[in-house]
Design an enzyme around this catalytic site. Structure first.
Site, mmCIF file in Angstrom:
data_model
loop_
_atom_site.group_PDB
_atom_site.id
_atom_site.type_symbol
_atom_site.label_atom_id
_atom_site.label_comp_id
_atom_site.label_asym_id
_atom_site.label_seq_id
_atom_site.Cartn_x
_atom_site.Cartn_y
_atom_site.Cartn_z
ATOM 1 C CG ASP A 254 -2.155 0.906 0.978
ATOM 2 O OD1 ASP A 254 -2.932 1.113 1.912
ATOM 3 O OD2 ASP A 254 -2.311 1.403 -0.158
ATOM 4 C CG ASP B 257 -6.262 -5.643 1.912
ATOM 5 O OD1 ASP B 257 -6.743 -4.820 1.117
ATOM 6 O OD2 ASP B 257 -6.124 -5.435 3.140
ATOM 7 C CB CYS C 153 -10.806 -27.180 8.383
ATOM 8 S SG CYS C 153 -9.411 -26.093 8.010
ATOM 9 C CB CYS D 245 -5.767 -25.832 8.495
ATOM 10 S SG CYS D 245 -6.360 -25.627 10.190
ATOM 11 C CB CYS E 204 -8.929 -28.501 11.468
ATOM 12 S SG CYS E 204 -9.644 -26.871 11.683
ATOM 13 C CG HIS F 214 -8.915 -22.566 11.268
ATOM 14 N ND1 HIS F 214 -9.414 -23.676 10.596
ATOM 15 C CD2 HIS F 214 -9.956 -21.711 11.425
ATOM 16 C CE1 HIS F 214 -10.701 -23.503 10.370
ATOM 17 N NE2 HIS F 214 -11.072 -22.320 10.860
HETATM 18 N N1 LIG Z 1 -4.340 3.291 -0.180
HETATM 19 C C1 LIG Z 1 -5.546 2.925 0.326
HETATM 20 N N2 LIG Z 1 -5.584 1.907 1.228
HETATM 21 C C2 LIG Z 1 -6.791 1.559 1.763
HETATM 22 C C3 LIG Z 1 -6.851 0.512 2.733
HETATM 23 C C4 LIG Z 1 -5.591 -0.229 3.193
HETATM 24 C C5 LIG Z 1 -5.450 -1.556 2.469
HETATM 25 C C6 LIG Z 1 -4.111 -2.219 2.767
HETATM 26 C C7 LIG Z 1 -3.247 -2.507 1.721
HETATM 27 C C8 LIG Z 1 -2.014 -3.103 1.980
HETATM 28 C C9 LIG Z 1 -1.642 -3.402 3.295
HETATM 29 C C10 LIG Z 1 -2.516 -3.118 4.339
HETATM 30 C C11 LIG Z 1 -3.746 -2.526 4.087
HETATM 31 C C12 LIG Z 1 -8.092 0.188 3.294
HETATM 32 N N3 LIG Z 1 -8.394 -0.722 4.244
HETATM 33 C C13 LIG Z 1 -9.750 -0.619 4.445
HETATM 34 N N4 LIG Z 1 -10.288 0.312 3.609
HETATM 35 C C14 LIG Z 1 -9.274 0.842 2.895
HETATM 36 C C15 LIG Z 1 -9.250 1.859 1.907
HETATM 37 C C16 LIG Z 1 -7.995 2.226 1.358
HETATM 38 C C17 LIG Z 1 -7.884 3.287 0.381
HETATM 39 O O1 LIG Z 1 -8.884 3.917 -0.021
HETATM 40 N N5 LIG Z 1 -6.656 3.589 -0.091
HETATM 41 ZN ZN LIG Z 2 -8.680 -25.522 10.094
#
Ligand SMILES: Nc1nc2c(CCc3ccccc3)c3nc[nH]c3cc2c(=O)[nH]1
Ligand SMILES: [Zn+2]
Length: 373
Positions: free
Chosen positions: A93, A267, A305, A307, A310, A336
């Site tokens: 990020d 993520d 599961c 893993c 489990c 898990h």
């Molecule tokens: N740059 C950016 N990151 C967000 C993240 C973190 C994701 C992330 C990426 C890589 C590592 C950790 C977290 C958000 N998490 C929840 N909502 C989110 C919105 C945004 C967003 O609008 N812009």
């Molecule tokens: Zn498991």
């Protein structure tokens, strides 16, 4: 292997898509769930354990790594992959989101943001240019534009001005990224819950041209209904032939709903963070293993599961090691949860390829409604 970054769509079922992202460091099967390795580690997991759960890619954080141990030190040691012993793809990020949620004394201007480290109070600066430099020093395979993610709820004017700033920063990110074959730069759509602003943002990003497009500005407290409301239209505003990454999502049913609406990558810290607190996600719902009702239960967390937690341990054992605050507790539940999240992704990929996503989704929800777990 390839020296380029590419995305191939294999199948669609309704709006759901399955495919593969090819990078020099390996392939990413989509839809993909990406575990978060904030400070160059997926907490409580060895890299080989993360790979064993089925993860093809993990996430790093510009914000955390620039503060400690610094991007320059990681670069001098061979880059983030070598540093953390993970040779598959890494997405990082850009740092702006974490600054707004973690750092102190922030000052935001057109140029960028200055802030005080939440670790030692030292002063730091981020901008599109500096974020691109840090992510290049880290060597991440997928780089995120430097953006601003406004906290919700926010009035329309605030959302509009923030989105406009993020689009100017997207252009500066693109210009600073340069031409790095085999590395990808993803744009991030903003616009809050406003369909016209999201359309404007998508068009601005499309004009700049990116290797992938993230739906940003969600999973910031708006709730699942509002989030799905945006996802009912936002993915379709983005280029159909590029990966669509929904940032920060989510619980299992959020993930299924997002894939159903055309999202390819997600993520969330949830499976790892909640694993450390004793919360296990299973196909029948959530199990809080610290609850006394598990102390004599010889059954595994989830009979179905495969893993290590489990296969090798009872709920009674997991309950015990959590109550005793033993390190193995967080290790086993994190493993898990990450394994279960990858199971969900593998199930959806297979169902989309077979054209049976609707049936898979119905079974997914039926199992969770079964009650006593
Ligand atoms: N740059 C950016 N990151 C967000 C993240 C973190 C994701 C992330 C990426 C890589 C590592 C950790 C977290 C958000 N998490 C929840 N909502 C989110 C919105 C945004 C967003 O609008 N812009
Ligand atoms: Zn498991």
């Amino acid at each position: 292997m390839t020296d380029r970054f590419s995305f191939d769509l294999h199948a669609t079922d309704g709006k759901a898509r399955s495919g593969v992202i090819r990078t020099p460091r390996g392939e990413i099967r989509t839809p993909a769930f990406m575990p978060v390795g904030t400070a160059a580690t997926v907490k409580a997991m060895l890299p080989e354990s993360v790979a064993a759960t089925g993860a093809d890619i993990l996430l790093g954080n510009t914000y955390h790594l620039m503060l400690r141990p610094t991007a320059e030190r990681i670069a001098a040691l061979g880059g983030l992959h070598a540093f953390m012993n993970w040779d598959k793809p890494i997405l990082t990020d850009s740092g702006g989101f974490q600054v707004m949620s973690l750092a102190g004394l922030r000052k935001l201007t057109e140029e960028g943001v200055t802030f005080k480290s939440h670790i030692d109070g030292s002063r730091h600066h981020l901008s599109p240019e500096r974020s691109m430099e840090i992510q290049a020093l880290l060597g991440s395979d997928i780089v995120m534009c430097f953006d601003e993610c406004p906290a919700l709820p926010a009035d329309r004017d605030r959302i509009k001005s923030s989105m406009d700033l993020s689009m100017r920063w997207a252009q500066r990110s693109r210009d600073a990224f340069g031409d790095r074959p085999g590395h990808a730069l993803f744009g991030i759509q903003q616009g809050g819950l406003e369909q016209d602003l999201r359309e404007e943002s998508a068009n601005a990003l499309r004009a700049i041209e990116f290797d992938g497009y993230a739906v940003g500005g969600l999973a910031v407290g708006e709730g699942q209904e509002a989030m799905f409301g945006v996802l009912d239209y936002a993915p379709d505003q983005l280029p159909v032939d590029k990966p669509r990454y929904l940032m920060g999502v989510g619980k299992p049913d959020d993930i299924v709903g997002a894939v159903k609406r055309g999202i390819d990558m997600m993520d969330c810290v949830l499976p790892s963070r909640s694993g450390r607190t004793g919360q296990a996600f299973t196909r029948h719902g959530v199990v809080n293993i610290k609850n006394a009702r598990h102390q004599d239960d010889p059954r595994p967390l989830d009979e179905a599961c495969t893993c290590p937690a489990c296969r090798g341990y009872s709920r009674a054992y997991l309950h015990h090691v959590f109550r005793a605050n033993e390190m193995i507790s967080g290790m086993l539940l994190t493993w898990h949860n990450l394994h279960y999240f990858q199971d969900i992704m593998a199930g959806m990929r297979a169902a989309i390829s077979a054209g049976s996503f609707a049936a898979w989704e119905a079974e997914f929800h039926r199992q969770r409604a079964q009650g006593d777990i």
